[in-house]
Motif scaffolding. Sequence first.
Motif, PDB file in Angstrom:
ATOM      1  N   MET A 163       0.978  -1.081   0.171  1.00  0.00           N
ATOM      2  CA  MET A 163       0.087  -0.096  -0.058  1.00  0.00           C
ATOM      3  C   MET A 163       0.890   1.270   0.011  1.00  0.00           C
ATOM      4  O   MET A 163       0.545   2.105  -0.618  1.00  0.00           O
ATOM      5  CB  MET A 163      -0.792  -0.142   1.299  1.00  0.00           C
ATOM      6  CG  MET A 163      -2.044   0.881   1.204  1.00  0.00           C
ATOM      7  SD  MET A 163      -3.039   0.461   0.119  1.00  0.00           S
ATOM      8  CE  MET A 163      -4.411   1.596   0.436  1.00  0.00           C
ATOM      9  N   LYS A 164       1.943   1.144   0.771  1.00  0.00           N
ATOM     10  CA  LYS A 164       2.843   2.276   0.826  1.00  0.00           C
ATOM     11  C   LYS A 164       3.606   2.574  -0.386  1.00  0.00           C
ATOM     12  O   LYS A 164       3.581   3.804  -1.056  1.00  0.00           O
ATOM     13  CB  LYS A 164       4.018   2.151   1.868  1.00  0.00           C
ATOM     14  CG  LYS A 164       3.619   2.320   3.121  1.00  0.00           C
ATOM     15  CD  LYS A 164       4.551   2.311   4.357  1.00  0.00           C
ATOM     16  CE  LYS A 164       4.334   2.695   5.503  1.00  0.00           C
ATOM     17  NZ  LYS A 164       5.414   2.882   6.391  1.00  0.00           N
ATOM     18  N   ASN A 165       3.728   1.416  -1.328  1.00  0.00           N
ATOM     19  CA  ASN A 165       4.565   1.388  -2.472  1.00  0.00           C
ATOM     20  C   ASN A 165       3.223   1.994  -3.531  1.00  0.00           C
ATOM     21  O   ASN A 165       3.839   2.866  -4.289  1.00  0.00           O
ATOM     22  CB  ASN A 165       4.930   0.335  -2.924  1.00  0.00           C
ATOM     23  CG  ASN A 165       6.504  -0.138  -2.240  1.00  0.00           C
ATOM     24  OD1 ASN A 165       6.982   0.471  -1.791  1.00  0.00           O
ATOM     25  ND2 ASN A 165       6.600  -1.621  -2.251  1.00  0.00           N
ATOM     26  N   ASN A 166       2.208   1.785  -3.552  1.00  0.00           N
ATOM     27  CA  ASN A 166       0.968   2.280  -4.357  1.00  0.00           C
ATOM     28  C   ASN A 166       0.831   3.693  -4.069  1.00  0.00           C
ATOM     29  O   ASN A 166       0.755   4.563  -5.095  1.00  0.00           O
ATOM     30  CB  ASN A 166      -0.171   1.575  -4.309  1.00  0.00           C
ATOM     31  CG  ASN A 166      -0.015   0.311  -4.763  1.00  0.00           C
ATOM     32  OD1 ASN A 166       0.739  -0.065  -5.589  1.00  0.00           O
ATOM     33  ND2 ASN A 166      -1.044  -0.623  -4.157  1.00  0.00           N
ATOM     34  N   LYS A 167       1.147   4.278  -2.830  1.00  0.00           N
ATOM     35  CA  LYS A 167       0.970   5.668  -2.461  1.00  0.00           C
ATOM     36  C   LYS A 167       2.115   6.524  -3.131  1.00  0.00           C
ATOM     37  O   LYS A 167       1.716   7.481  -3.861  1.00  0.00           O
ATOM     38  CB  LYS A 167       0.682   6.012  -0.978  1.00  0.00           C
ATOM     39  CG  LYS A 167      -0.557   5.656  -0.533  1.00  0.00           C
ATOM     40  CD  LYS A 167      -0.514   6.047   0.913  1.00  0.00           C
ATOM     41  CE  LYS A 167      -2.187   5.483   1.705  1.00  0.00           C
ATOM     42  NZ  LYS A 167      -2.048   6.016   2.958  1.00  0.00           N
TER      43      LYS A 167
END
Length: 161
Positions: free
Chosen positions: A1-5
Motif C-alpha cells: 500500500m505504501k508503494n502504491n501511494k
Amino acid sequence: MKNNKKLLLGLLFIILSAGSIQAQYGYGNGYGRGGYGRNRSAVPQVQETPEKVVPPTAEEIVEKEMPAIKEALDLNPFEEAVVSSILTKSIQKRIELGILQLSPEKTKEAYQKIYETQKEELQAGLPKEKYDAFVKLQEDGLKKAKKNKKKEKKKKSKDKK
C-alpha cells in the motif's frame, strides 16, 4: 500500500509538472526547443509595399501658403490672384527644372532667371509697399527656416554625445 501511494504521488507530480516543463521549454509545438514560432500564423505574411509619396503640385503649394501671405500683406482679391498666379508659374518652372536634373551651374543659372522673372512680375503687379512687404516676408521666412535648421543640428549633436 505504501508503494502504491508513493507511485501514485510520483505519477501525479510528473503529470502536474509536465505542463510547466512544456511551457518553459516548448516541447511538442513542432518547432524544437525554445518555442520559437509558437505564436506564428500559418498564413504567410506579405510585406506591404510602401505607398509612393506624391510630391505636391505647384497649385497645392501656393494654395497652402496663400492664406499666410494674404494675411501678412493685406491683399485684396485682385492682388491675391496676381500673386497666386505668379507664384504658381514660378514654382511650376522650378519643379520642372528639378525634374530635368541639369548640371549644378546650369541649374543655378535657371533658378536665378526664374527668380528674376518672378521679381519683375511681382513688382509690376503689386503696389511698391506691398511688394516690399512681400520681399521682407520671404526673407523673414528664410531666416526663420535657417534658424530652425541650426537649432535642430545643435540638438542632434547634443543627443549624440
